[in-house]
Design a protein around this motif. Sequence first.
Motif, PDB file in Angstrom:
ATOM      1  N   GLN A 134      12.410  -0.528  23.875  1.00  0.00           N
ATOM      2  CA  GLN A 134      13.498  -0.565  24.639  1.00  0.00           C
ATOM      3  C   GLN A 134      13.351  -0.050  25.950  1.00  0.00           C
ATOM      4  O   GLN A 134      12.571   0.802  26.314  1.00  0.00           O
ATOM      5  N   PHE A 160      20.720  -7.501  24.469  1.00  0.00           N
ATOM      6  CA  PHE A 160      21.716  -8.273  25.406  1.00  0.00           C
ATOM      7  C   PHE A 160      22.012  -7.377  26.850  1.00  0.00           C
ATOM      8  O   PHE A 160      22.314  -6.392  26.824  1.00  0.00           O
TER       9      PHE A 160
ATOM     10  N   ASP B 126      31.978  -8.791  28.155  1.00  0.00           N
ATOM     11  CA  ASP B 126      30.755  -9.541  27.571  1.00  0.00           C
ATOM     12  C   ASP B 126      29.829  -8.486  27.534  1.00  0.00           C
ATOM     13  O   ASP B 126      28.722  -8.453  28.220  1.00  0.00           O
ATOM     14  N   VAL B 127      30.054  -7.412  26.521  1.00  0.00           N
ATOM     15  CA  VAL B 127      28.978  -6.323  26.424  1.00  0.00           C
ATOM     16  C   VAL B 127      28.607  -6.120  25.177  1.00  0.00           C
ATOM     17  O   VAL B 127      28.032  -5.200  24.537  1.00  0.00           O
ATOM     18  N   MET B 128      29.125  -7.133  24.110  1.00  0.00           N
ATOM     19  CA  MET B 128      28.850  -6.908  22.659  1.00  0.00           C
ATOM     20  C   MET B 128      29.759  -5.420  22.080  1.00  0.00           C
ATOM     21  O   MET B 128      29.981  -4.552  22.856  1.00  0.00           O
ATOM     22  N   TYR B 132      26.592  -1.331  25.435  1.00  0.00           N
ATOM     23  CA  TYR B 132      25.913  -0.384  25.898  1.00  0.00           C
ATOM     24  C   TYR B 132      25.779  -0.016  27.653  1.00  0.00           C
ATOM     25  O   TYR B 132      26.043  -1.253  28.199  1.00  0.00           O
ATOM     26  N   ILE B 133      25.990   1.019  28.328  1.00  0.00           N
ATOM     27  CA  ILE B 133      25.988   1.144  29.445  1.00  0.00           C
ATOM     28  C   ILE B 133      24.690   0.987  30.369  1.00  0.00           C
ATOM     29  O   ILE B 133      23.792   1.180  29.483  1.00  0.00           O
ATOM     30  N   PRO B 134      24.432   0.465  31.340  1.00  0.00           N
ATOM     31  CA  PRO B 134      25.452   0.274  32.729  1.00  0.00           C
ATOM     32  C   PRO B 134      26.406  -1.168  32.444  1.00  0.00           C
ATOM     33  O   PRO B 134      26.945  -1.364  33.263  1.00  0.00           O
ATOM     34  N   LEU B 135      25.885  -1.857  31.500  1.00  0.00           N
ATOM     35  CA  LEU B 135      27.114  -3.197  31.570  1.00  0.00           C
ATOM     36  C   LEU B 135      28.350  -2.582  31.350  1.00  0.00           C
ATOM     37  O   LEU B 135      28.554  -1.606  30.576  1.00  0.00           O
ATOM     38  N   ASP B 216      24.172   9.169  31.259  1.00  0.00           N
ATOM     39  CA  ASP B 216      23.007   8.749  31.104  1.00  0.00           C
ATOM     40  C   ASP B 216      22.863   7.605  30.134  1.00  0.00           C
ATOM     41  O   ASP B 216      23.534   7.832  28.959  1.00  0.00           O
ATOM     42  N   PRO B 217      22.269   6.271  30.231  1.00  0.00           N
ATOM     43  CA  PRO B 217      22.196   5.289  29.404  1.00  0.00           C
ATOM     44  C   PRO B 217      21.721   5.416  28.042  1.00  0.00           C
ATOM     45  O   PRO B 217      22.170   5.088  27.037  1.00  0.00           O
ATOM     46  N   GLU B 218      20.800   6.511  27.996  1.00  0.00           N
ATOM     47  CA  GLU B 218      20.150   6.845  26.629  1.00  0.00           C
ATOM     48  C   GLU B 218      21.077   7.925  25.853  1.00  0.00           C
ATOM     49  O   GLU B 218      21.030   7.584  24.652  1.00  0.00           O
ATOM     50  N   ILE B 221      23.761   5.599  24.281  1.00  0.00           N
ATOM     51  CA  ILE B 221      23.133   4.972  22.923  1.00  0.00           C
ATOM     52  C   ILE B 221      22.828   6.111  21.993  1.00  0.00           C
ATOM     53  O   ILE B 221      23.480   5.862  20.728  1.00  0.00           O
ATOM     54  N   ASP B 283      13.125   3.791  21.315  1.00  0.00           N
ATOM     55  CA  ASP B 283      13.729   3.863  22.838  1.00  0.00           C
ATOM     56  C   ASP B 283      12.838   5.360  23.253  1.00  0.00           C
ATOM     57  O   ASP B 283      12.089   5.919  22.625  1.00  0.00           O
ATOM     58  N   ASN B 376      15.953  -5.161  17.178  1.00  0.00           N
ATOM     59  CA  ASN B 376      16.319  -6.250  17.838  1.00  0.00           C
ATOM     60  C   ASN B 376      15.789  -7.515  17.479  1.00  0.00           C
ATOM     61  O   ASN B 376      16.207  -8.404  18.038  1.00  0.00           O
TER      62      ASN B 376
END
Lengths: 175, 505
Positions: A134, A160, B126-128, B132-135, B216-218, B221, B283, B376
């Motif tokens: 990742q 994605f 459109d983010v699923m 998950y950020i930053p989307l 924080d993006p992680e 998650i 990750d 994934n």
Amino acid sequence: MSINVPEKYWWDIPLDQDEKTWIKVAIVWCILLTVMMPWWHISGNQNPSSEFYRITTDNFDKLTDKFIAKYKVGEEEGIDVVAPPANTDVFVRGSQWMWEPILKLKKNQTYRIHLSSVDVNHGFSIVPINMNFQAVPGWDYVLTLTPTTSGEFHIVCNEFCGIGHHTMIGKIYVE
Amino acid sequence: MNWKFRVCPTTGLKVHDSAETLIQVNAVTAIVFLLVGGALALLMVLTRWQVVHILPADYFYRLLTLHGIAMLVAWIIFFEMAVLYFASAVLLSHRLAVPWLAWTQYILMLVGAAMVTVMVLMGKADVMFTSYIPLQAHHMYYLGVILFAVGAILGCIVFFATVTSAKVEGAYEGSLSLVTYGAAAAAIIAILTLAHGAIALIPTWLWALGVIPMMDPEAYILMFWGFGHSSQQINLCAMIAIWYLLGTLTVGSKPISEKYCRTAFLFYILFVLIPSEHHLLVDPGLSAAHKVWNTGYFMHLAILASMMHAFSVPAYVEVALRKKGYTKGLFGWLKEAPWGNPAFSSLVFSVVGFGFLGGISGVVYGTEQINIISHNTLRIPGHFHATVVIGTTMAFMGVTYYVLPLIFKREVAFPTAARWQPYIYGTGMTIFSVAMMFVGGFGVPRRHWDITAADAVFQLNYGPVVNIGLAITAIGGILAAIGGLMYCLIAVATLLIGKKIPQEA
Ligand code: HEM
Ligand SMILES: [Cu+2]
Ligand SMILES: [Cu+2]
């Protein structure tokens, strides 16, 4: 019946012999699975990396640019191609929607790959050998890589990352 | 106060009219979402089949986002609300406590699901479903998810209020029945996990509104899966409670040792919140020791519970059938089992599919090393369609064949189609899941519109075996879509034209 109130003192009724046997089998199996995890981690030598650092996306961006400028040997489809020497720090930057730079590596040499993203999450998938990591903005993920087969590999984004996700393809050459 | 009850002519249970209405609206809404999600599934599977490739890229991602939400969130959780009200009010022959709160649950969840659906279809999210950020999606999307979750928490509160008032008012003596106990385990886990959901999504909503900076993006998650994975154990507990329920309804099985089954449910509550880190194995951010501890020790205690149920459910069915005199040979009982009863065949698919396909693949992909070659890829949707579709969804479908006569008071329409439905759905989904796991083994990514990368700077070729595998995936998916459509049509037809079953007041 499982929809009725159980007999009084159900907790005093001993388990059936078969149930007892099965619990023993299941416990042994689960202990085995549990022991396998650290055991394989120590002896198997095939673990995902656990070396990582916090980094701002700006800094990672700059480091990648510097790395590219230093080892650039050409361009392909408008993407910089770099040939870093062995045992150096190599930067791989994910952004919507490209992997930069294209790497030229030498077989059986070791590299420290710094993987990160400068915008959203991306997925670093090496095809066709199928290894997946990742790429997370704000995190420098260090993968120690020693290519053992030569040829041409693709980096496919498999997290994605927006509508152009399927166009995010990079490349690694091993010679 | 006066509460209206009727006595069910088949089971003798007293059914409170508010409980009945709320079970009906939640179940019908669930089935509508299943129908929508199924239609989307068909389009998606026909897109991943590269030869057909029916949807344009933006619609593929958009509908994939919606499929995840319509199915995993709306269909499953609306149905679970119906299950909670059934397992409390109906099985205890008691009134549903605080019906207005239960209506609030329904309305919040409906409004939340509608907001999310509209935002996704407008192309503003459109983010699923993992977002998950930053989307970033439109802030109304996150608000919709939050309202939905709050609604679900209210449903759990109504469940506990009903069970408590039944106890206080003497509707039952001693302990809860096993099915209600399992539902209680599901409700406890629901409340625990939805709290993680709040930690992940409320700051994200505020960030989308521009009120606070991004987390924080992680960390997102981690929080997301603390909620997203653990909440799968709600489905797991609800499914297993239904396994016991279906065993009783279809062949009259009963628990041999209550202690055994209940201990296994307890293990879920205690241990299942932890192994969520298997989503973060490749990750950055967590040390190896952390990952190994989390996904090793605690995951396997939860697995112990699953192994215990996987033994007891079939064992109790066997014992019940042998008691009926089907004792010829080792497997005579299996031959005489009611294979023509769609609830029974759904139960068998659910137990076998969940255990052998879903459970085993999950344990394998969730190990630190194998995750490198699974993360994934299509192995992952292959795995969870076995757990959450063959397992949970088929258990819910099976119990519907009893809910229709018991709660909607109508005979199941098209009984012949109903007999075939589980076989078509189960076979289709088995082919679909296995083929997807197979293709995933070649590294084919999930959530990917075009694995030839025709529009990219470099093109890809995963080879002919992958193409054949995707075609087989599609065929399994089409078969499952047909089976799913049959289920929805049978349910709707039963409501509209099914023969009414006479009731006494
Ligand atoms: C007719 C039956 C179904 C078919 C043919 C089907 C097909 C699919 C396909 C093709 C994907 C996309 C895989 C990818 O490209 O990554 C998918 C994803 C998914 N499906 Fe299904 N599905 C079905 C039923 C269900 C049900 C009943 C549930 C839940 C209860 C479900 C939950 C999901 C989820 C959570 C995803 C992942 C979405 C994401 O990656 O964000 N599916 N399904
Ligand atoms: Cu990407
Ligand atoms: Cu991507």
